[in-house]
Design an enzyme around this catalytic site. Structure first.
Site, short mmCIF file in Angstrom:
data_model
loop_
_atom_site.label_atom_id
_atom_site.label_comp_id
_atom_site.label_asym_id
_atom_site.label_seq_id
_atom_site.Cartn_x
_atom_site.Cartn_y
_atom_site.Cartn_z
N LYS A 190 38.44 60.13 130.92
CA LYS A 190 38.99 59.15 131.70
C LYS A 190 39.42 59.60 133.20
O LYS A 190 39.83 60.63 133.41
CB LYS A 190 40.37 58.99 131.09
CG LYS A 190 41.33 58.06 131.93
CD LYS A 190 42.74 57.73 131.30
CE LYS A 190 43.84 57.12 132.07
NZ LYS A 190 45.18 56.94 131.61
N LYS A 213 41.03 63.99 130.90
CA LYS A 213 41.44 63.08 132.01
C LYS A 213 41.62 63.93 133.22
O LYS A 213 42.09 64.74 133.43
CB LYS A 213 42.67 62.42 131.70
CG LYS A 213 43.15 61.46 132.65
CD LYS A 213 44.58 60.88 132.37
CE LYS A 213 45.43 60.26 133.51
NZ LYS A 213 46.36 59.64 133.22
N ASP A 233 49.42 60.52 127.26
CA ASP A 233 48.70 61.22 128.38
C ASP A 233 49.42 62.58 128.49
O ASP A 233 50.56 62.44 129.51
CB ASP A 233 48.57 60.44 129.60
CG ASP A 233 47.52 59.29 129.18
OD1 ASP A 233 47.32 58.74 128.21
OD2 ASP A 233 46.84 58.75 130.44
#
Length: 308
Positions: free
Chosen positions: A244, A208, A145
């Site tokens: 996400k 995300k 991430d």
């Protein structure tokens, strides 16, 4: 493709009105609610990103990742043999080895995700970001991430942002890359859309919303804009990119609403751990409480459910 970026316009009042309607959606009940909640569990990135993380609390997190819902509750729902686990365990790079070893000892194949690239601020040199990504992968992380440099968005340096994300994607190698946009710090919904597009053009497997450390994290207006970007990117290229939401998602009702929104905006095919994740550290506890109530008809006491 800067032509896409230059034409972007977001109708903010319309997006906000749509988001307000989303908040008023009725949630599902009974067995349908239990089913949606179990689906949400399989899409959770169970996360600990604290300065006081230790091998022991990472081990506890990994055990909970493999056993997210009490076995007797799953048996009551006839779901005990379906292999229900969370989608991934997310930790800092320094704790990746602990997580990999704990999951291996538990005999499960849940991927370990690691934040990297100067998380959460992104205010580190690109060379440092790339080195951190490579180390996390070397330690055993199967998902990375990364967080973008917000300054590149705020100053309109789209080619610079593309190049930074592209190099991060290259450094990830075989690992999946989720690109955190830190939407609460991008200034406008138009910038959120543009940053989403750039991240996908540069090879992100997921986009995300947030690090979870910003003042404003995952919100429905931002979610709608990012999903519309994902949909347009899919129409234009045929490539499916995951989504996400992360930060501030704490209740089972919120989790179901996000699932319903993904189903409405992107379709049922996105409702899998391969294309949808929920970044959360405390959400699982509330989901398990709701399933406990569904099965037993009574509310769980403090000692009834194990914490992550």
């Amino acid at each position: 493709e800067l032509g896409w970026i230059s034409k972007v316009h977001v109708n903010r009042p319309a997006v906000v009105r749509h988001a307000e309607r989303i908040k008023k959606w009725r949630t599902v009940k009974g067995n349908w609610q239990a089913a949606w909640l179990l689906k949400a569990v399989t899409c959770i990135d169970l996360t600990t990103l604290s300065g006081d993380d230790t091998p022991s609390n990472v081990q506890r997190l990994c055990f909970k990742a493999k056993h997210p819902i009490r076995e007797d509750l799953l048996k009551a729902l006839d779901m005990h043999d379906k292999g229900i686990t969370v989608g991934a365990v997310c930790v800092y790079p320094a704790r990746v080895v602990d997580a990999v070893n704990a999951l291996k000892a538990a005999g499960c194949n849940i991927p370990v995700a690691s934040v990297a690239a100067g998380f959460p601020s992104g205010q580190t040199p690109l060379e440092t970001k790339l080195a951190e990504i490579k180390l996390a992968v070397e330690y055993g992380a199967r998902e990375i991430d990364i967080v973008i440099s917000r300054s590149l968005v705020l100053s309109g340096q789209w080619e610079g942002l593309y190049e930074e994300i592209r190099q991060c994607r290259e450094a990830c190698g075989e690992a999946h890359m989720k690109t955190i946009l830190a939407t609460g710090e991008l200034g406008s919904l138009a910038n959120v859309y543009k940053a989403s597009m750039i991240a996908m053009m540069a090879g992100s497997d997921f986009i995300k919303t947030s690090t979870g450390k910003e003042v404003e994290n995952a919100t429905f207006p931002v979610g709608v804009v990012m999903m519309r970007a994902i949909r347009e990117f899919y129409w234009q290229t045929g490539n499916k990119v995951g989504f996400k939401p992360a930060g501030g998602i704490r209740t089972a009702k919120e989790a179901i609403t996000w699932l319903m929104l993904v189903k409405e905006e992107l379709g049922v095919e996105w409702l899998t751990p391969e294309l949808f994740r929920l970044g959360a550290s405390t959400l699982l506890e509330d989901i398990e409480k709701q399933i406990f109530y569904h099965v037993t008809g009574s509310y769980a006491l403090q000692h009834d459910l194990a914490m992550a």
